[in-house]
Design an enzyme around this catalytic site. Structure first.
Site, short mmCIF file in Angstrom:
data_model
loop_
_atom_site.label_atom_id
_atom_site.label_comp_id
_atom_site.label_asym_id
_atom_site.label_seq_id
_atom_site.Cartn_x
_atom_site.Cartn_y
_atom_site.Cartn_z
NE ARG A 79 68.41 -37.52 -42.65
CZ ARG A 79 69.16 -38.29 -41.86
NH1 ARG A 79 70.34 -37.92 -41.38
NH2 ARG A 79 68.72 -39.49 -41.51
NE ARG A 93 61.01 -34.24 -42.83
CZ ARG A 93 61.91 -35.23 -42.98
NH1 ARG A 93 63.02 -35.23 -42.25
NH2 ARG A 93 61.71 -36.20 -43.84
CD GLN A 95 67.60 -39.21 -46.78
OE1 GLN A 95 67.61 -39.85 -47.83
NE2 GLN A 95 66.54 -38.52 -46.40
CG ASP A 126 61.38 -41.11 -39.13
OD1 ASP A 126 62.02 -41.97 -39.76
OD2 ASP A 126 61.75 -39.93 -39.02
CG ASN A 129 63.06 -46.06 -40.70
OD1 ASN A 129 63.38 -45.01 -40.12
ND2 ASN A 129 63.96 -46.80 -41.33
O1 MRU Z 1 63.81 -38.06 -44.05
P1 MRU Z 1 64.83 -38.33 -43.00
O2 MRU Z 1 66.23 -38.33 -43.48
O3 MRU Z 1 64.63 -37.44 -41.77
O4 MRU Z 1 64.48 -39.81 -42.53
C1 MRU Z 1 65.24 -40.39 -41.50
C2 MRU Z 1 64.91 -41.80 -41.24
O5 MRU Z 1 64.02 -42.36 -41.83
C3 MRU Z 1 65.70 -42.49 -40.16
O6 MRU Z 1 65.80 -43.86 -40.44
C4 MRU Z 1 64.94 -42.32 -38.84
O7 MRU Z 1 64.67 -40.97 -38.59
C5 MRU Z 1 65.69 -42.87 -37.71
S1 MRU Z 1 67.09 -41.88 -37.34
C6 MRU Z 1 67.89 -42.48 -36.03
#
Ligand code: MRU
Length: 319
Positions: free
Chosen positions: A44, A78, A181, A222, A232
């Site tokens: 992820r 995703r 996370q 993201d 994000n």
């Molecule tokens: O759902 P996730 O854990 O993939 O979401 C990740 C995030 O929102 C991070 O902040 C984003 O991907 C930036 S990672 C450098």
């Protein structure tokens, strides 16, 4: 060790669902296994997803699959992080040159991720030191560390670079409901880095800022739309509002591959809605519904600056 890698013609990755309790490496031999790992967040974070997409297409070619069909499936695993389809299309562009060329391109993207994130981390650290002085307390959200990339990290890469300069004070991090996370992954990384940190519940993030405990907010992204809107992890937008109110910088750290010039603004970005079961549980009455938005949109005017591996963007058109 690297979050994701290519070894002996297969993908290897750390299963992030088991962290911090268990460090388990998974060997991925098929595209279906990769898609499963992406969907359940074993791998992820936007830059890591870009590398996963690239390696996935190389894997499809190596396995003799219908590469175009598999590439499409990987891209859709995703929807929100643009890096995933970016990584897929970079390697797909080498289809005419054969499997070896595709594997080489995927490996190049993987190595490049490390270099680019280290660059953006150091640029972001300098930007903060120039504005805030030699000792900086920060607040972050979700995990934008080495685990979200191949190595190093984006937002946490800035923290890492501040540490190199002996400029990091305390890091506050939101636990990041519902999959934690922040509490699981960012806290684990900060502990390994030997950085003082404090976990707060997501709804306490704005209070941390209102009380002056952090000098800046640093988050990853993201997808960054052409107008500078930042998509994000859900919970980023309230932090941006609170940072604005507190008069402190809200810094977004992301590689250029996270900028999506084809999407005019954040309202056009598909926001992943995950399974309600991630929210509902024994604590909720039977029959309650849940709306599990995985990301939110921070409007460009709340973003003080975006630091990438090539530039600092503040207030100017993204180009
Ligand atoms: O759902 P996730 O854990 O993939 O979401 C990740 C995030 O929102 C991070 O902040 C984003 O991907 C930036 S990672 C450098």
């Amino acid at each position: 060790m690297r979050t994701i890698d290519w070894r002996n013609d297969r993908i290897v990755l750390i299963d992030q669902t088991l962290l911090p309790g268990t460090v388990k490496v998974i060997h991925v031999d098929t595209v279906d296994e990769l898609i499963d790992s992406i969907k359940r967040l074993a791998v992820r974070g936007a830059p890591a997803l870009g590398v996963a997409g690239a390696l996935g297409v190389a894997l499809a070619a190596k396995n003799g699959d219908d590469v175009r069909e598999q590439a499409e499936k990987i891209s859709k695993a995703r929807p929100t992080a643009v890096n995933l389809s970016w990584g897929v299309s970079k390697v797909l562009a080498k289809l005419d040159q054969g499997t070896e060329a595709m594997i080489e391109e995927a490996k190049h993207i993987l190595e490049d991720d490390i270099r680019r994130n280290a660059d953006l981390g150091r640029r972001g650290a300098q930007w903060l030191i120039d504005r805030l002085g030699p000792r900086i307390n920060v607040q972050t959200h979700c995990n934008a560390g080495a685990l979200a990339c191949v190595e190093w990290g984006t937002a946490l890469g800035v923290v890492r670079a501040l540490q190199e300069r002996d400029a990091i004070g305390h890091v506050y991090l939101d636990e990041t409901r519902p999959l934690l996370q922040g509490a699981r992954l960012t806290a684990w990384e900060l502990q390994q880095m030997g950085i003082d940190h404090t976990v707060v519940v997501d709804s306490a993030g704005p209070t941390v800022l209102a009380r002056g405990l952090a000098d800046a907010v640093i988050v990853g992204a993201d997808r960054i739309a052409a107008n500078g809107d930042v998509v994000n992890k859900i919970g980023t937008y309230p932090l941006a509002l609170a940072a604005h109110r507190a008069g402190i910088p809200f810094l977004v750290a992301a590689p250029e591959s996270t900028i999506d010039p084809d999407t005019p603004d954040g309202a056009r970005v598909e926001i992943e809605i995950r399974d309600a079961a991630e929210i509902l549980g024994e604590h909720t009455p039977d029959g309650s519904k849940a709306l599990n938005y995985a990301f939110d949109v921070t409007p460009a005017d709340l973003v003080t600056a975006i630091v990438t591996d090539e530039r600092i963007i503040n207030g100017k058109p993204l180009g």
